[in-house]
Enzyme design. Structure first.
Site, mmCIF file in Angstrom:
data_model
loop_
_atom_site.group_PDB
_atom_site.id
_atom_site.type_symbol
_atom_site.label_atom_id
_atom_site.label_comp_id
_atom_site.label_asym_id
_atom_site.label_seq_id
_atom_site.Cartn_x
_atom_site.Cartn_y
_atom_site.Cartn_z
ATOM 1 N NE ARG A 64 -45.274 54.425 -18.193
ATOM 2 C CZ ARG A 64 -44.402 54.148 -17.217
ATOM 3 N NH1 ARG A 64 -44.567 53.085 -16.466
ATOM 4 N NH2 ARG A 64 -43.374 54.942 -16.999
ATOM 5 C CG HIS A 106 -28.661 58.029 -11.094
ATOM 6 N ND1 HIS A 106 -29.742 57.236 -10.749
ATOM 7 C CD2 HIS A 106 -27.568 57.237 -11.022
ATOM 8 C CE1 HIS A 106 -29.303 56.021 -10.480
ATOM 9 N NE2 HIS A 106 -27.994 55.984 -10.639
#
Ligand code: GRF
Length: 201
Positions: A64, A106
């Site tokens: 990652r 969002h």
């Protein structure tokens, strides 16, 4: 202002920013579009608009951290004033968050219903009013300081996609208006309060 927009799907929020930036008075333009995967409509939208694209797929990296570093380096190459995460389905790591302000959108009224299924969760809860939130991304999931919100009513019989489409109609306008004001009028953040305009700076 220079915008780098990050997408993972259809890219209708991106399209709204592309359309708005066609007007020079908007004050911002999309200089690059990044994605975490290939073959999505968001990338096609960028190409149709003649905007450079890049893809950084997590599976191409051993871990990652390497992906975080790679996407931050690619974003930096485009020298953004703002990074816009619009339907980007990865958490951005410190290399990006510590280098650029990231505006995220969002489809719920945070702090209610954070995460990847905000519309589904609001519907399942049985709320009568939900909405959308534009915020500054931080290291958490949908936990950053709120910049703008707008309510959207849930209608009887709504399913997830009908409700999400109704929210996205509002979300696209809220994102375009908020980003435009931030780049034209300047903005500051202190603690959890983001202030736009009033001759800041
Ligand atoms: C938007 O509602 C965004 O808030 C959510 O997923 C949707 C992406 O839509 N994370 P699009 O890709 O911009 O059309």
């Amino acid at each position: 202002g220079r915008l780098v927009v990050l997408v993972s799907g259809s890219g209708t929020n991106l399209q709204a920013l592309l359309d708005a930036s066609a007007d020079p008075s908007y004050g911002a333009r999309v200089v690059a579009v990044g994605a975490d995967r290939d073959g999505i409509e968001g990338l096609a939208r960028a190409s149709r608009a003649g905007v450079p694209t890049f893809v950084r797929n997590l599976r191409d990296y051993p871990n990652r951290e390497d992906w975080d570093a790679a996407i931050a380096a690619e974003i930096a190459a485009h020298k953004p004033d703002l990074v816009i995460s619009a339907g980007f389905m990865k958490i951005l790591g410190a290399p990006t968050l510590d280098s650029f302000p990231v505006v995220n959108t969002h489809p719920a009224l945070l702090p209610s219903f954070p995460g990847a299924h905000g519309v589904r969760d609001a519907l399942a809860y049985g709320v009568q009013v939900t909405g959308c939130t534009v915020m500054l991304a931080d290291a958490g999931v949908d936990t950053g300081p709120i910049i703008a919100q707008e309510a959207v009513r849930v209608l009887p019989g709504d399913d997830e996609s009908e409700l999400h489409e109704r929210i996205k109609t509002v979300e696209r306008r809220l994102l375009v208006d908020t980003v435009g004001r931030m780049v034209r009028e300047g903005w500051t953040v202190s603690g959890r309060v983001v202030r736009i305009g009033n001759n800041i700076g």
